[in-house]
Design a protein around this motif. Structure first.
Motif, PDB file in Angstrom:
ATOM      1  N   TRP A 136       1.001  -1.209  -0.031  1.00  0.00           N
ATOM      2  CA  TRP A 136      -0.348  -0.299  -0.186  1.00  0.00           C
ATOM      3  C   TRP A 136       1.000   0.889   0.002  1.00  0.00           C
ATOM      4  CZ3 TRP A 136      -0.461   3.651   3.900  1.00  0.00           C
ATOM      5  CH2 TRP A 136      -1.332   4.629   4.541  1.00  0.00           C
ATOM      6  N   TRP A 137       1.943   1.562   0.915  1.00  0.00           N
ATOM      7  CA  TRP A 137       2.374   2.688   1.204  1.00  0.00           C
ATOM      8  C   TRP A 137       4.230   2.267  -0.622  1.00  0.00           C
ATOM      9  CZ3 TRP A 137       8.185   2.310   0.121  1.00  0.00           C
ATOM     10  CH2 TRP A 137       8.817   3.430   0.297  1.00  0.00           C
ATOM     11  N   PHE A 138       3.816   1.347  -1.103  1.00  0.00           N
ATOM     12  CA  PHE A 138       4.648   1.385  -2.801  1.00  0.00           C
ATOM     13  C   PHE A 138       3.778   1.966  -3.497  1.00  0.00           C
ATOM     14  CE2 PHE A 138       5.621  -0.046  -6.854  1.00  0.00           C
ATOM     15  CZ  PHE A 138       6.741   0.565  -7.095  1.00  0.00           C
ATOM     16  N   ASP A 139       2.517   1.701  -3.563  1.00  0.00           N
ATOM     17  CA  ASP A 139       1.504   2.446  -4.605  1.00  0.00           C
ATOM     18  C   ASP A 139       0.882   4.063  -4.128  1.00  0.00           C
ATOM     19  OD1 ASP A 139       1.468  -0.070  -5.602  1.00  0.00           O
ATOM     20  OD2 ASP A 139      -0.535  -0.986  -5.288  1.00  0.00           O
ATOM     21  N   LYS A 140       1.504   4.453  -3.099  1.00  0.00           N
ATOM     22  CA  LYS A 140       1.027   5.516  -2.954  1.00  0.00           C
ATOM     23  C   LYS A 140       2.429   5.988  -3.193  1.00  0.00           C
ATOM     24  CE  LYS A 140      -2.800   6.041  -0.679  1.00  0.00           C
ATOM     25  NZ  LYS A 140      -3.886   6.870  -1.154  1.00  0.00           N
ATOM     26  N   ARG A 141       3.342   5.511  -2.544  1.00  0.00           N
ATOM     27  CA  ARG A 141       4.421   6.511  -3.657  1.00  0.00           C
ATOM     28  C   ARG A 141       4.430   6.084  -5.054  1.00  0.00           C
ATOM     29  NH1 ARG A 141       9.145   6.933  -0.853  1.00  0.00           N
ATOM     30  NH2 ARG A 141       9.979   8.041  -2.579  1.00  0.00           N
ATOM     31  N   ALA A 142       3.874   5.504  -6.096  1.00  0.00           N
ATOM     32  CA  ALA A 142       4.092   5.491  -6.744  1.00  0.00           C
ATOM     33  C   ALA A 142       2.835   5.911  -8.072  1.00  0.00           C
ATOM     34  CB  ALA A 142       3.216   3.474  -7.373  1.00  0.00           C
ATOM     35  N   GLU A 143       2.099   6.334  -6.592  1.00  0.00           N
ATOM     36  CA  GLU A 143       1.648   7.882  -7.791  1.00  0.00           C
ATOM     37  C   GLU A 143       1.689   8.701  -7.863  1.00  0.00           C
ATOM     38  OE1 GLU A 143      -2.029   7.437  -8.567  1.00  0.00           O
ATOM     39  OE2 GLU A 143      -2.870   5.360  -8.306  1.00  0.00           O
ATOM     40  N   LEU A 144       2.779   9.573  -7.049  1.00  0.00           N
ATOM     41  CA  LEU A 144       3.782  10.360  -6.843  1.00  0.00           C
ATOM     42  C   LEU A 144       4.841  10.006  -8.426  1.00  0.00           C
ATOM     43  CD1 LEU A 144       4.247  11.100  -3.604  1.00  0.00           C
ATOM     44  CD2 LEU A 144       2.617  12.086  -4.843  1.00  0.00           C
ATOM     45  N   THR A 145       4.595   8.973  -8.860  1.00  0.00           N
ATOM     46  CA  THR A 145       5.713   9.162 -10.265  1.00  0.00           C
ATOM     47  C   THR A 145       4.755   9.374 -11.220  1.00  0.00           C
ATOM     48  OG1 THR A 145       5.268   7.060 -10.429  1.00  0.00           O
ATOM     49  CG2 THR A 145       6.847   7.643  -9.065  1.00  0.00           C
ATOM     50  N   ALA A 146       5.843  10.261 -12.088  1.00  0.00           N
ATOM     51  CA  ALA A 146       5.883  10.291 -13.753  1.00  0.00           C
ATOM     52  C   ALA A 146       4.738   9.494 -14.152  1.00  0.00           C
ATOM     53  CB  ALA A 146       6.613   9.782 -14.702  1.00  0.00           C
ATOM     54  N   ARG A 147       5.106   7.342 -14.191  1.00  0.00           N
ATOM     55  CA  ARG A 147       4.349   6.423 -14.955  1.00  0.00           C
ATOM     56  C   ARG A 147       3.313   5.701 -13.155  1.00  0.00           C
ATOM     57  NH1 ARG A 147       8.590   7.727 -17.299  1.00  0.00           N
ATOM     58  NH2 ARG A 147       9.766   5.655 -16.288  1.00  0.00           N
ATOM     59  N   PRO A 148       2.249   6.602 -12.755  1.00  0.00           N
ATOM     60  CA  PRO A 148       2.047   5.460 -11.900  1.00  0.00           C
ATOM     61  C   PRO A 148       1.833   4.270 -11.455  1.00  0.00           C
ATOM     62  CG  PRO A 148       1.381   7.519 -12.253  1.00  0.00           C
ATOM     63  CD  PRO A 148       1.553   7.506 -13.020  1.00  0.00           C
ATOM     64  N   ALA A 149       1.042   3.590 -12.652  1.00  0.00           N
ATOM     65  CA  ALA A 149       0.806   2.611 -13.630  1.00  0.00           C
ATOM     66  C   ALA A 149       2.028   1.643 -13.531  1.00  0.00           C
ATOM     67  CB  ALA A 149      -0.075   2.569 -14.601  1.00  0.00           C
ATOM     68  N   ALA A 150       3.208   1.991 -14.240  1.00  0.00           N
ATOM     69  CA  ALA A 150       4.150   1.023 -14.572  1.00  0.00           C
ATOM     70  C   ALA A 150       5.019   1.210 -13.662  1.00  0.00           C
ATOM     71  CB  ALA A 150       4.833   1.788 -15.869  1.00  0.00           C
ATOM     72  N   THR A 151       5.099   2.002 -12.728  1.00  0.00           N
ATOM     73  CA  THR A 151       5.689   1.540 -11.336  1.00  0.00           C
ATOM     74  C   THR A 151       4.518   0.388 -10.079  1.00  0.00           C
ATOM     75  OG1 THR A 151       6.065   4.420 -11.884  1.00  0.00           O
ATOM     76  CG2 THR A 151       6.284   2.929  -9.574  1.00  0.00           C
ATOM     77  N   LYS A 152       3.490   0.178 -11.029  1.00  0.00           N
ATOM     78  CA  LYS A 152       2.578  -0.312  -9.552  1.00  0.00           C
ATOM     79  C   LYS A 152       2.926  -1.718 -10.390  1.00  0.00           C
ATOM     80  CE  LYS A 152      -1.034   2.779  -8.698  1.00  0.00           C
ATOM     81  NZ  LYS A 152      -2.256   2.909  -8.172  1.00  0.00           N
ATOM     82  N   GLN A 153       3.171  -1.843 -11.594  1.00  0.00           N
ATOM     83  CA  GLN A 153       2.861  -2.822 -11.825  1.00  0.00           C
ATOM     84  C   GLN A 153       4.693  -3.504 -12.152  1.00  0.00           C
ATOM     85  OE1 GLN A 153       1.348  -4.516 -14.160  1.00  0.00           O
ATOM     86  NE2 GLN A 153       2.019  -6.062 -13.259  1.00  0.00           N
ATOM     87  N   LEU A 154       5.713  -2.645 -12.117  1.00  0.00           N
ATOM     88  CA  LEU A 154       7.108  -3.174 -11.754  1.00  0.00           C
ATOM     89  C   LEU A 154       6.835  -3.541 -10.053  1.00  0.00           C
ATOM     90  CD1 LEU A 154       9.609  -0.740 -12.938  1.00  0.00           C
ATOM     91  CD2 LEU A 154       8.664  -3.108 -13.366  1.00  0.00           C
ATOM     92  N   GLY A 155       6.040  -3.122  -9.158  1.00  0.00           N
ATOM     93  CA  GLY A 155       5.805  -3.513  -7.403  1.00  0.00           C
ATOM     94  C   GLY A 155       5.723  -5.297  -8.156  1.00  0.00           C
ATOM     95  N   VAL A 156       4.827  -5.139  -8.671  1.00  0.00           N
ATOM     96  CA  VAL A 156       4.202  -5.977  -8.564  1.00  0.00           C
ATOM     97  C   VAL A 156       5.077  -7.414  -9.258  1.00  0.00           C
ATOM     98  CG1 VAL A 156       2.334  -7.554 -10.517  1.00  0.00           C
ATOM     99  CG2 VAL A 156       1.889  -5.203  -8.919  1.00  0.00           C
ATOM    100  N   LEU A 157       6.103  -7.444 -10.255  1.00  0.00           N
ATOM    101  CA  LEU A 157       6.809  -8.380 -10.595  1.00  0.00           C
ATOM    102  C   LEU A 157       8.299  -8.498  -9.759  1.00  0.00           C
ATOM    103  CD1 LEU A 157       7.007  -6.354 -14.912  1.00  0.00           C
ATOM    104  CD2 LEU A 157       6.070  -8.719 -13.880  1.00  0.00           C
ATOM    105  N   LEU A 158       8.756  -7.476  -8.755  1.00  0.00           N
ATOM    106  CA  LEU A 158       9.361  -7.409  -7.996  1.00  0.00           C
ATOM    107  C   LEU A 158       8.849  -7.975  -6.788  1.00  0.00           C
ATOM    108  CD1 LEU A 158      11.801  -6.759  -6.525  1.00  0.00           C
ATOM    109  CD2 LEU A 158      10.598  -5.106  -5.048  1.00  0.00           C
ATOM    110  N   ALA A 159       7.719  -8.249  -6.570  1.00  0.00           N
ATOM    111  CA  ALA A 159       6.596  -9.307  -5.633  1.00  0.00           C
ATOM    112  C   ALA A 159       7.136 -10.612  -6.159  1.00  0.00           C
ATOM    113  CB  ALA A 159       5.642  -8.846  -4.947  1.00  0.00           C
ATOM    114  N   SER A 160       6.523 -10.804  -7.621  1.00  0.00           N
ATOM    115  CA  SER A 160       6.537 -11.959  -8.051  1.00  0.00           C
ATOM    116  C   SER A 160       7.834 -12.613  -7.924  1.00  0.00           C
ATOM    117  CB  SER A 160       6.344 -11.950  -9.416  1.00  0.00           C
ATOM    118  OG  SER A 160       5.135 -11.240  -9.709  1.00  0.00           O
ATOM    119  N   GLY A 161       8.892 -11.936  -8.244  1.00  0.00           N
ATOM    120  CA  GLY A 161      10.517 -12.522  -8.353  1.00  0.00           C
ATOM    121  C   GLY A 161      10.771 -12.942  -6.551  1.00  0.00           C
TER     122      GLY A 161
END
Length: 659
Positions: A572-597
């Motif tokens: 939840w914290w990571f997604d909140k930070r991702a919202e502040l980036t230039a590409r929120p959706a892409a950043t959130k997806q990278l978080g999902v892929l990191l979690a999968s790894g």
């Protein structure tokens, strides 16, 4: 009669290819092994579609003519690793009750393969109703489609490379941390048991936080509200029932608290899980019935000679072949049941057992396929309450055996009937796991313009590949650690296999007539209250309290749940930070892929460590320090885990902003 349309260039593009199937099978083998280990340890499995899609795009990018549809086939094959491995929620029960000493290869393989193929067949008639003509969200199917689109040629190649980096480094970090834990320089958990008030007779309680990046990642994936619901369940168990049940009891605090939870509180959790599953079934009754009626109408239209006019994206495996494969699968299933029953000393009633078992598998499998397919569309494959479905299936099988067969057999046949109930349940459960996944894959296919029948063939290939791997991995883990509650197993080293323990306990309780219905009733009452709260929350805003997650919080050990809660907050914290980036959706997806790894790395190294234990004959072959270092190891482990976790999340945020 209308003339079928000639194949177009669109229909001739690469999709179901040999190289795609080979790559999908290789990913399936690796991810299935990881999922089996992690599911037995934590009671949770992870979806493999998205990491498989990223790996596929990275590999096939170097081949000529690779398409988004071919990458979709790879993830379709590999997705079976995240679902068929859920058979571990039932099959180890046969070890736990002392019926099997190991996993007979061909029996275990056929249970997984036949049940998996039936899961594919049963979900085919549901595709149009529950995918094409449905507004179900299919969260994981949509997410996987977005990953495939981002990585498609002509879009943004950097996105695919970054996604692969997130998976690879997540895997490396979690694997290295697990190796350090295996050296015992870092502790693998932070545990504390205590009494409230009097040090000798006061109420006992405690907690156990596993320092597992895989569990942290699971929390990230399931989300904040599921994590909160799990925490509510854990508090109900460990701040409520465990202290009340241990008040006035003398003895070693940890042993008393764990015994109260294991022998009593878990049945309360089972009641909550069961009522949550039943509530889900009731809410799905009307849409599932409507969907089945619509699907059968579409099948009649195909049989009327219109199949050739259907566009490529609406062509399933023909319904006649579906029916034929279904019936053909029932023959070896009947043989398996007969062979198992005769070996269990139930030959005097083998006709009744086989006939009833085949009918139960045939009808119950279709029912759970419809329910699980709808639930996957509603809340995603990972969050779909397969455990609850398994509970209903085993109770149904056990009740029928107790009422119809047990009176015809001598009293000493009880254990054999329990084993037979688990055996039947394992086949139905294999159907449930695949149907839970297949419609999610077909939703991804719909969004990337794929051909349904090709995906259905690909998933059958993945089922068979997963079925080949599961028995030897289960055997290896059984020899290395064993399963909690099995005869002669060291409880300190044993894998929890929590769902298998519960399902086998339910079968024993129903057939033996000693199931603690009062505790299950308390759990049912808690589940009803959670359902009401959940409905009120959903009606008044975006918050919710999934009753099934509350039940899992009560039922699963805190070593499995508390880090998931922490991971949910971190996500939840990571997604909140991702919202502040230039590409929120892409950043959130990278978080999902990191979690999968993170999940894949720790799980795979767990398999390697299991092999070391088996072949070395030592409980801790990599240990560098002794028991005297334990206190320091706890501090080092907790600090190391915190630092590495923060650094990984910060790295992903920087990775996303690098483009």
């Amino acid at each position: 009669m209308s003339t079928p349309l000639p194949p177009s260039a669109d229909e001739q593009r690469l999709e179901l290819t040999v190289r795609g199937l080979i790559l999908g099978v290789l990913i399936t083998v690796v991810f299935t092994a990881a999922n089996v280990y992690f599911g037995l340890k934590a009671g949770l499995t992870f979806a493999t579609s998205i990491p498989a899609a990223v790996i596929s795009m990275a590999v096939l990018r170097g081949f000529k003519g690779a398409t988004i549809q071919e990458n979709n086939i790879v993830q379709t094959v590999a997705s079976s690793a995240g679902t068929l491995s859920s058979i571990i929620f039932v099959l180890p029960g046969l070890i736990m009750i002392g019926w099997w000493q190991g996993f007979p290869y061909w029996s275990s393989f056929m249970i997984c393969a036949l049940g998996g193929v039936l899961g594919v067949m049963y979900s085919i008639p549901l595709r149009r109703a529950l995918v094409t003509n449905s507004d179900l969200p299919y969260p994981e199917g949509v997410a996987c489609a977005e990953v495939l689109k981002v990585g498609a040629e002509g879009d943004d190649p950097a996105a695919g490379k970054q996604g692969l980096l997130a998976i690879v480094w997540g895997s490396i970090v979690s694997a290295v941390f697990a190796v350090v834990v295996a050296t015992q320089v870092f502790a693998g958990e932070v545990a504390k048991f205590f009494r409230l008030g009097d040090d000798k007779t006061g109420p006992a309680s405690g907690f156990n936080i596993s320092l597992s990046f895989a569990l942290l990642a699971v929390g990230h994936l399931v989300g904040l509200w599921v994590g909160i619901a799990i925490l509510v369940g854990a508090l109900i168990a460990w701040a409520g029932f465990v202290p009340s049940l241990t008040s006035g009891i003398t003895g070693e605090t940890a042993a008393i608290a764990v015994a109260a939870w294991k022998t009593k509180v878990r049945f309360i959790g089972a009641g909550t899980i069961g009522v949550a599953a039943i509530w889900t079934l009731l809410t799905l009754a009307k849409p599932v019935f409507t969907g089945l009626r619509s699907a059968m109408a579409a099948s009649r239209a195909r049989q009327g000679g219109q199949a050739g006019l259907l566009p490529r994206t609406e062509r399933d495996i023909p319904i006649g072949i579906v029916g034929l494969i279904t019936l053909v699968c029932m023959l070896p299933i009947g043989w398996l049941l007969a062979d198992f029953g005769n070996g269990a000393g139930l030959s005097s009633q083998i006709g009744l057992l086989v006939t009833g078992g085949v009918v139960y598998v045939l009808l119950m499998s279709f029912f759970v396929a419809a329910v699980c397919g709808y639930m996957a569309g509603l809340i995603g494959s990972s969050n779909s309450p397969l455990s609850g479905v398994g509970i209903l299936v085993v109770i149904g099988a056990a009740l029928m055996l107790a009422l119809a067969v047990k009176p015809l057999l001598p009293p000493e046949s009880t254990k054999a009937l329990v084993a037979f109930a688990l055996f039947v349940t394992s086949v139905v459960f294999a159907v449930a796991t695949i149907s839970n996944d297949n419609l999610q894959d077909l939703k991804t296919g719909q969004l990337v313009d794929a051909t349904p029948w090709r995906q259905q063939v690909a998933l059958i290939v993945g089922v068979v590949a997963g079925a080949v791997v599961i028995p030897p991995i289960l055997d290896l883990l059984n020899k290395a650690y064993g399963f909690a509650g099995a005869p002669g197993v060291d409880a300190a080293r044993a894998l929890a296999a929590p769902q298998a323990a519960l399902i086998s306990a339910l079968a024993q309780g129903v057939i033996g007539g000693d199931l603690p219905w009062n505790l299950i009733g308390i759990g049912v009452a808690i589940g009803v209250v959670c359902i009401v709260i959940d409905r009120v929350l959903r009606a008044n805003g975006s918050a919710y309290l999934p009753p099934l997650a509350v039940g899992l919080g009560i039922y699963l050990p805190t070593s499995s749940t508390l880090m998931v809660v922490i991971g949910a907050v971190a996500g939840w914290w990571f997604d909140k930070r991702a919202e502040l980036t230039a590409r929120p959706a892409a950043t959130k997806q990278l978080g999902v892929l990191l979690a999968s790894g993170l999940i894949v790395g720790e799980s795979l190294i767990g398999i390697v460590l299991s092999a070391l234990v088996v072949f070395s004959g030592q409980d801790a072959p990599l240990a560098l320090v002794g028991p005297g270092f334990a206190d320091a190891a706890v501090g080092l482990g907790a600090l190391g885990f915190l630092l590495v976790g923060v650094l990984m999340y910060r790295w992903v945020l920087r990775l996303s902003s690098a483009r």
